[in-house]
Design an enzyme around this catalytic site. Structure first.
Site, PDB file in Angstrom:
ATOM      1  CG  ASP A  79      -3.780   4.863  -1.777  1.00 48.59           C
ATOM      2  OD1 ASP A  79      -3.154   3.819  -1.521  1.00 48.59           O
ATOM      3  OD2 ASP A  79      -4.652   5.318  -1.028  1.00 48.59           O
TER       4      ASP A  79
ATOM      5  CG  ASP B 254      -1.707   1.214   1.430  1.00 46.36           C
ATOM      6  OD1 ASP B 254      -1.971   1.900   0.423  1.00 46.36           O
ATOM      7  OD2 ASP B 254      -2.087   1.503   2.575  1.00 46.36           O
TER       8      ASP B 254
END
Lengths: 445, 45
Positions: A226, A39
């Site tokens: 992201d 992430d």
């Protein structure tokens, strides 16, 4: 956690419910295997702990057992992370982390002893490996990536993502630490500098629908790359226009219709008379201009008179609707549309307002008639075709389609902000260049 | 596998499914109060 509220707001908006891509790592000696999301929108590593007894989510996932690892080191510092969906708490520990055939020594990570949220109960992953900067790391823990670089485990301080968007293929994608895989992109990358360390944040320009400007980001917006978010999130003003163009369901807003009916003609007149657009809504009494943006009349009343109480969100909604209406009308006037056409169009937009961070359904049979949506990054236009921004849920007759766009409103100075999740990173191979503090995008192959 | 100084990690893919969407709906009810406070923070900010 750092006490800086600027950090807290955006971390809170993360949504792991829709995260789609994950890989395997090992923790300890011998390595205990965990499936994690890589992430780029967070910076901590956490996995469930064998000491997690009271959260059902822990019983459905692999758990780290420190007593089974010869390289475990106790830390014990408490840790607590709240996400937009989901939260975890536990304590820090240290151990070796195996990523591919690399062994990162003495890595700090969180052993989660509580995972009370449904998000992590249904999640296909056990934990999260953050690839953001240390500035947003809870407990100021050193991220795994920093230690990879520090311990000389990678050739270049660069990592890159390739997501396989071909639904028929089993291979999900690839993350490459230390460089890029030339097999997974075409042409050259367009690089933009990181503007705010913490997230992989950079400046972004106009958003186009079928080549036409949407106006709102023409003078600049921010964006975060992201990998831990699935959709593409952006300002309501633009997402409403996208929803209208692709026929996505929205929330019918009576406040919006009231603003158009009562003030529509006046707003058009004021724009044509070259009044400062950002002052129009205060001049007609729906907002109080504070020099940088509109402030709702409700807030002004509380500030002016402490004995009065805010009477609800109606005026607030009218203020933000008015500001959006000004942008939409300005944009239509630039395209030389007539007043009647503008009022009709903006009234139609009032039926397409997205619910914040919600999903919008679209007609699976209409993909061929939907427009391209394009983002301008580093002066280059990055297109997304309908089949790239529409996600299919289910198969056959039961299939449903949802828009890959969702609304997220972050005010200045941090916003307006876009979150470029997997929908965008699937179309564009993404390089995270830590050494040169920049992000690069090229067409994925 | 490591190759020429590069470390490649294969990723697995999950499709959107109905279970997650139902869970997301439940989560949004649970998280409603938190989101309200975030909105308040934005207005202050």
């Amino acid at each position: 956690n750092s006490g800086d509220p600027e950090d807290i707001d955006i971390v809170s908006l993360k949504n792991y419910m829709d995260a789609q891509y994950f890989g395997e790592i090992g923790i300890g000696t011998p390595p205990q295997k965990f499936t994690v999301i890589f992430d780029t929108g967070s910076s901590n590593l956490w996995v469930p702990s064998s000491k997690c007894y009271f959260s059902v989510a822990c019983y459905f996932h692999s758990k780290y057992k420190s007593t089974s690892s010869s390289t475990y080191k106790k830390n014990g510092k408490p840790a607590d992370i709240h996400y937009g969906t989901g939260a975890i708490s536990g304590h820090f520990s240290e151990d070796h982390v195996t990523v591919g055939d690399l062994v990162v020594e003495n890595q700090e990570f969180i052993e989660a002893t509580r995972e009370p949220s449904i998000t992590f109960l249904v999640a296909k992953f056990d934990g999260i490996l953050g690839l953001g900067f240390q500035e947003i790391s809870v407990g100021n823990a050193v991220p795994v990536w920093y230690n990879m670089v520090k311990q000389g485990l990678v050739k270049e301080p660069v990592f890159s993502f390739w997501f396989n968007r071909n639904a028929d293929e089993e291979e999900g994608g690839e993350i490459v630490f230390g460089g890029v895989d030339p097999n997974h992109y075409k042409g050259k990358h367009t690089y933009v500098p990181v503007t705010q360390k913490g997230y992989w944040q950079f400046d972004m320009g106009d958003v186009l629908i079928d080549g036409q400007t949407t106006g709102f980001c023409a003078s600049g917006c921010s964006a975060i790359a992201d990998s831990g978010t699935s959709l593409l999130a952006g300002p309501t003003t633009i997402i409403t226009e996208v929803n209208h163009a692709i026929g996505a369901t929205g929330v019918v807003s009576q406040e919006c219709k009231a603003v158009v009916a009562e003030y529509g003609e006046t707003i058009i007149k004021m724009i044509l008379e070259k009044d400062q657009p950002q002052k129009i809504c205060s001049q007609i009494g729906l907002c109080t201009f504070d020099g940088t943006q509109g402030v709702s009349m409700d807030i002004k009343s509380v500030v002016d008179d402490n004995t009065r109480k805010a009477s609800g969100g109606l005026h607030d909604a009218m203020c933000s609707t008015c500001e959006m209406t000004v942008v939409w009308m300005q944009n239509q006037l630039k395209q030389n549309q007539t007043q009647d056409r503008i009022l009709t169009y903006v009234n139609e937009l009032c039926d397409r307002l997205p619910s914040p961070m919600g999903e919008s359904a679209v007609d699976c049979g209409s993909l061929s008639s939907m427009p391209n949506v394009s983002l301008t990054i580093g002066g280059k236009v990055f297109d997304l075709r309908p089949e790239q921004y529409v996600l299919k849920v289910g198969e056959g007759d039961a299939a449903q389609c949802i828009s890959g766009f969702t609304a997220l409103d972050v005010p200045p100075p941090r916003g307006p902000l876009w979150i470029l999740g997997d929908v965008f990173m699937g179309r564009y191979h993404t390089v995270f260049d830590y050494g040169n503090q920049r992000v690069g995008f090229a067409e994925a192959a | 596998a490591s190759n020429g100084g590069l470390v490649r990690i294969g990723l697995k893919k999950r499709n959107f499914d109905q279970n997650n969407r139902v869970a997301a709906e439940l989560e949004s009810k649970e998280g409603g109060a938190r989101r309200t406070s975030i909105r308040k923070y934005y207005l202050r900010g």
